[in-house]
Scaffold this active site. Sequence first.
Site, PDB file in Angstrom:
ATOM      1  N   HIS A  29       5.626   6.577  -2.840  1.00  0.00           N
ATOM      2  CA  HIS A  29       6.667   6.816  -3.169  1.00  0.00           C
ATOM      3  C   HIS A  29       6.620   8.112  -3.486  1.00  0.00           C
ATOM      4  CE1 HIS A  29       7.620   2.741  -4.825  1.00  0.00           C
ATOM      5  NE2 HIS A  29       7.837   2.637  -3.540  1.00  0.00           N
TER       6      HIS A  29
ATOM      7  N   ARG B 132      13.095  -4.456   6.216  1.00  0.00           N
ATOM      8  CA  ARG B 132      13.606  -4.227   4.653  1.00  0.00           C
ATOM      9  C   ARG B 132      15.016  -4.302   4.518  1.00  0.00           C
ATOM     10  NH1 ARG B 132      13.358   0.548   1.905  1.00  0.00           N
ATOM     11  NH2 ARG B 132      13.595   0.606  -0.313  1.00  0.00           N
TER      12      ARG B 132
ATOM     13  N   CYS C  32       0.739  -1.086  -0.010  1.00  0.00           N
ATOM     14  CA  CYS C  32      -0.202  -0.104  -0.051  1.00  0.00           C
ATOM     15  C   CYS C  32       0.915   1.286   0.096  1.00  0.00           C
ATOM     16  CB  CYS C  32      -0.924   0.083   1.239  1.00  0.00           C
ATOM     17  SG  CYS C  32       0.096   0.129   2.783  1.00  0.00           S
TER      18      CYS C  32
ATOM     19  N   ALA D 162       3.340   1.752   2.690  1.00  0.00           N
ATOM     20  CA  ALA D 162       4.453   1.018   2.705  1.00  0.00           C
ATOM     21  C   ALA D 162       5.514   1.471   1.642  1.00  0.00           C
ATOM     22  CB  ALA D 162       4.102  -0.604   2.347  1.00  0.00           C
TER      23      ALA D 162
END
Lengths: 529, 454
Positions: free
Chosen positions: A182, A84, A50, A53
Amino acid sequence: MDSREKILDKYSSKVYKNRKEHVITIEEGEPNVIQADTRAIPGIMTNRGCCYAGCKGVVLSPLKDVAIITHGPIGCGYYTWGTRRHKAKGDENTQSFGEYCFSTDMQETDIVFGGEKKLKKAIKEVVEIFKPNCIMICSTCPVGLIGDDIHAVAAEAEELYGIKILAFSCEGYKGVSQSGGHHIANNGLMRSVIGTGDAEPMKYSVNLLGEYNIGGDGWETERVLKRIGYNVVSVMTGDGSYAELKNAHTADLNLVQCHRSINYIAEMMKTKYGIDWIKVNFIGLDGIKKSLRDMALFFNDPDLIARTEAVIADEEEEIAEGMAHYKTRLEGKTAAIYVGGSRTHHYINLLKTLGVEVVLAGYEFGHRDDYEGRDVLPSIKRDADSKNVESITVEKDPENFKSILTPERLEELNNAGVHLEEYNGLWSDINDNTVVTDDYNHFETEEFLKLLKPDIFFSGIKDKFLIQKSGVPSRQLHSYDYAGPYAGFRGALNFAKDITMAIYTPAWNLVEAPWKNTPTLEGSLGGTE
Amino acid sequence: MLDLTPKEQSERSALRINPIKTCQPVGAMYAALGVHACMPHSHGSQGCCSFHRMFLTRHFKDPAIASSSSFTEGASVFGGGANLKTAIKNIFDIYDPEIIAVHTTCLSETIGDDLVGYINDAKIPEGKIVVHTNTPSYVGSHITGYYNMITGFIKYLAEATGEKNNKLALFPGFVNPGDMREMKRLMTIMGVEYIMLPDTSGVMDAPMTGSYNMYPKGGTTVSDIKDLGNCELTLALGELTSEFPANFLEKKCKVPYKTLPLPIGVENTDAFVMALNHFSKNEVPYEIEEERGQLMDILLDSHQYTYNKSVAIYGDPDTVLGMAEITMEMGMIPKYLVTGTPGKIFEEKAKILFDKFGIEGCVAKSAADLFELHQWIKNDSVDLLIGGTHGKYVARAEDIPLVRVGFPIIDRYVHSYLPIVGYKGAIRLAELILNALMDRQDRDCEDEDMEMVM
């Protein structure tokens, strides 16, 4: 029927209509068009995540000196805590928050009466305990729905505590994948961080954009860049920091590794500061060499060009024997590769160098320009979902704007094959007849495994074990299966070693129990004795 | 490592740092994976589903399937009815499960989606089933979600036909497939016929055969869930996890229940075995006596390495309480017991345990976090840490050995295949704890103090 048609054929008419645009076979000479960055279909097991994230998990988390507070119920912050592999190292002047997870852990009363009060209190507690230089607030789904004004809270707290506090409205439901997140993160960093520092410009200075230092990739890339003589002003955002990022505008050139997640900043910095960007690829020898040579030509210094060649020769020499060895083990193998929004492209040439042919490829959340190249950008229409993700524009900053290249130099560079502000997408390196699938799902993964039987499958954790249980070796290219680095010359060797290991590990030969193909009864056939 | 954590504690009322809990939906997903041929479905944005699948996969190193309603902003404004309807059609079309188990998320809960209405309106193919439960992420923890999903299955499916099946209903608590296998083994040895819900053995520890099966052999069948209503008795293992569904089954189908601690350690396993014995009226066979005797042999043989050693235990409430019991049986002092899951009952139960063993000066806290535990340790350290992966930072920062037990363990292999419950599980725990402490002695001692025989 080819494999693409065989799979699509199993869908209902509605799903078929949608998916047929996302699954294509590359045809020679054709303008191959793919549909991407559109909604996942409910009920289809997409691998996508999503907006939160993408914003918090991908772009912001690697900034080591930033205390990121997830404003929401506990899960979102918890899942993005330490998972991550964006490695980071603090020092006496730089706090490193990588080992911490901060959340407002919203409860029912906060949902009912609003969570701003709790957020303010949480900021106060972070400030008192940790005294950070920068705090970022990331919102999760319910925050947007109940209407908490995190931006007002951030502004008030910034004033109150005299430190930088940024808010990101990256609720999970925004956009269609991580990609929206992003963009939101890029906007915030551009608007409030980049350009706020006052460092002196350095010679041969670059920013490394879209390098998240997974498994130490960024460190390996920086090692090579420093050997040649570059000054890395900031890395966005692997092992990066708020402190460095503030001075990013002082660099001469932006190097874009992950186009998908960071191209917005590259574009905006070009407009605002005049800083050119080139698409680089520090994965795989062809990519590294071209990237380093393009950089040297950009700066056009004979010494730098000479050092570039010397470092390339030296680094290549170091791994040559190993690479040749692993190539003998891998030559002729086939691979499927599905990662992110840029990474698939990055690995294709490295696989080619090792003699591995990619038969199946795709992105989880790429846009059409990541497949077809940026020339396609003007023809992409914004839809209802992409309009929900803010797109900002910036103005030229007369004080900090610089033009390094004269029109003549620009033309020289173009003629030399150094194309600024350009990216030709996955298509530029993909073979004809490769099947390309956008937003691949569980069903398609299973079916393609049966039809194309690749020798190795590169993807992520959610499908890794289904692939292995199907009898096909799988390596995660998001996390590198907790290994790496894979960037740079040495990283290429690590990669070659790891995939050889994945294919040849002895247990593969033991999967079938001996009694499965040995008769239980021993003896001779009647009458033959 | 964790260099920014100060020794001085300060009052926190809004900020959670390094949690020991996660949100409800992942628990619901895990419970649904323990039902045969079931597709867990996350009604919300697809990020939740992705996070949960990722997390379960990392713990079990096995595929965790689940689908999502893939909300976009439009669905968040207008409601997720259309998304769920499409999802249900696509899931049955493409993945063909027998049952879909829907759980909600903070997104669909905040907008107030009416799941009952949506499911009533959905086109469900003949013979297929859709159930749901509400799992708002801003209430409780993953443990709450786990028992809510179990309760959801019971609500939709369990029925009392009037004819008893002579079976025991078993709610195993939030445990690994290896633990569920061990519980089943003990019940089988004791001659108890049972229905266990959920049963993730054979699903989340399915074997490697070279061909992938989306719905492996394991899991509680739908017909067994229906038949839960005809059971004689429910054993709810782990009061804080299993009492809720047991109570619900009693209300719905008049199946009486008994709660027991998770069978971790000697006395907790004794209680489980005695309950089975009471239920089946079969004598406890030698096989079990032998296992128990072996365990006692081990605890006595090795006591000098564990006696008076202090330990901090963190994790899910019933697991922590069970681990407190076995560590005290080994003569250890469970100085700090913490869980992230809210509920004062955890603290009350811990107090009863401390009193039972006559141990003073230990602290138990619910709704706590690892940051707080770390600060306690900085002020007064322990010899051993027991809990999931996230404590490894504290273990490193303070140079304390860590025994990985519980959920989640995302940085080691094999753990989910082997039990911590039953006498066998206790033997395994004894080995893990002893090895951690004794390896530590070997590592830390002077050359001249190195013992060949221990």
